[in-house]
Design an enzyme around this catalytic site. Sequence first.
Site, PDB file in Angstrom:
ATOM      1  N   ARG A  66       0.825  -1.208   0.000  1.00 14.79           N
ATOM      2  CA  ARG A  66       0.000   0.000   0.000  1.00 14.79           C
ATOM      3  C   ARG A  66       0.861   1.261   0.000  1.00 14.79           C
ATOM      4  NH1 ARG A  66      -3.597  -1.510   5.143  1.00 14.79           N
ATOM      5  NH2 ARG A  66      -1.602  -2.475   5.703  1.00 14.79           N
TER       6      ARG A  66
ATOM      7  N   LYS B  46       2.107   1.771   7.286  1.00  8.31           N
ATOM      8  CA  LYS B  46       2.426   0.944   8.453  1.00  8.31           C
ATOM      9  C   LYS B  46       3.483   1.600   9.326  1.00  8.31           C
ATOM     10  CE  LYS B  46       1.072  -2.500   9.494  1.00  8.31           C
ATOM     11  NZ  LYS B  46      -0.049  -2.745  10.451  1.00  8.31           N
TER      12      LYS B  46
ATOM     13  N   TYR C  50      -0.465   4.175  10.637  1.00  7.18           N
ATOM     14  CA  TYR C  50      -0.929   3.183  11.610  1.00  7.18           C
ATOM     15  C   TYR C  50       0.264   2.815  12.481  1.00  7.18           C
ATOM     16  CZ  TYR C  50      -5.127   2.565   8.752  1.00  7.18           C
ATOM     17  OH  TYR C  50      -6.296   2.781   8.058  1.00  7.18           O
TER      18      TYR C  50
ATOM     19  N   HIS D 299      -0.111   1.125  16.118  1.00  3.55           N
ATOM     20  CA  HIS D 299      -0.366  -0.066  16.947  1.00  3.55           C
ATOM     21  C   HIS D 299       0.725  -0.244  18.009  1.00  3.55           C
ATOM     22  CE1 HIS D 299      -3.599  -1.218  14.262  1.00  3.55           C
ATOM     23  NE2 HIS D 299      -2.790  -1.103  13.234  1.00  3.55           N
TER      24      HIS D 299
ATOM     25  N   GLU E  31      -5.203   4.705  13.746  1.00  2.00           N
ATOM     26  CA  GLU E  31      -6.203   3.847  14.407  1.00  2.00           C
ATOM     27  C   GLU E  31      -6.804   4.466  15.661  1.00  2.00           C
ATOM     28  OE1 GLU E  31      -2.221   2.464  16.152  1.00  2.00           O
ATOM     29  OE2 GLU E  31      -2.981   3.173  14.219  1.00  2.00           O
TER      30      GLU E  31
ATOM     31  N   ASP F 274      -2.671  -7.064  15.309  1.00  4.95           N
ATOM     32  CA  ASP F 274      -1.993  -5.763  15.324  1.00  4.95           C
ATOM     33  C   ASP F 274      -1.989  -5.149  16.712  1.00  4.95           C
ATOM     34  OD1 ASP F 274      -1.025  -5.344  12.724  1.00  4.95           O
ATOM     35  OD2 ASP F 274      -3.007  -4.799  11.996  1.00  4.95           O
TER      36      ASP F 274
ATOM     37  N   VAL G  29      -1.506 -12.871  10.434  1.00  2.39           N
ATOM     38  CA  VAL G  29      -0.788 -11.916   9.597  1.00  2.39           C
ATOM     39  C   VAL G  29      -1.090 -10.496  10.079  1.00  2.39           C
ATOM     40  CG1 VAL G  29      -0.515 -10.986   7.271  1.00  2.39           C
ATOM     41  CG2 VAL G  29      -0.756 -13.455   7.620  1.00  2.39           C
TER      42      VAL G  29
END
Length: 304
Positions: free
Chosen positions: A15, A74, A93, A95, A117, A269, A297
């Site tokens: 992405r 990410k 993101y 996490h 998030e 995550d 995953v």
Amino acid sequence: MRIGVAKEIKPQEYRVALTPAGARELVQRGHEVLVETGAGAGSAFSDAAYERAGASIAPVDEIWGGSQILLKVKEPIAVEYPRLREGLTLFTYLHIAADEPLTRALVDSGITAIAYETVETDRGALPLLAPMSEIAGRLAPQAGAHHLEKPKGGRGLLLGGVAGVAPGRVVVIGGGIVGYNAAVIALGLGAQVTILERSIDRMRHLEEILSGRVSLLMSSTLQIEQSLMEADLVIGAVLIPGALAPKLVTREMLGAMKESSVLVDVAIDQGGCAETSRATTHSEPTYVVDGVIHYCVANMPGAV
């Protein structure tokens, strides 16, 4: 404002944080947009497409070192930690609840980091997390069905069944966006679907929008334990925004599950909702604990 778009280097992450259309909007509002060379390739956006939108293509050092705001998909991985710096605002993101090394690297660097998030509307909705939750939820039954096949080590079970053979049983833990979308796809595959949820209002809503095609049960330790015993596929769809996912599936519960059944932990995550969950990759997506195949995953939406 000088806005940079970094190329993702996490394994199997295709992405990109900004499309050419998004770049055009920012440029029209007076911002300078820098896109790392090849950043959009995995999403079929060429460097030329970004240049036509008014963005500039730049090498990685200029993207990280010369931007005021940096957009990613990410979280930074270890090799990117030295690039974190004071004066830079990172939007991605993160996490961090499940990643202490990343948390320490962010704090030590002095960077300003905003996690997609955790961005909420006034009504408590999560507008930046929701699209990825939809995708992950819809991927989960597909992944589970694939790994239930005998060549993948599964039970050799077709989720939808065939004439004369009962369909598989899918248990979804959590009835939020991930859980709803997982149920939609599992129903489409012809499976028998049960959703475990704690909110009675949410269950009433799910009953209405799913037209009564799923079983809706109040989630509790005992109910999870009983439901897992009958399940062929379990999908963990639990979320506490910004916090570690609760460990609702214990090691002891695994022992009572069917041999070669599958657990897809979408909550990985945030640390995962099973005690035995650990992050995996698209290239090595599964491992087995007590006869149960675990699919964990950490960037499921990256596959599409």
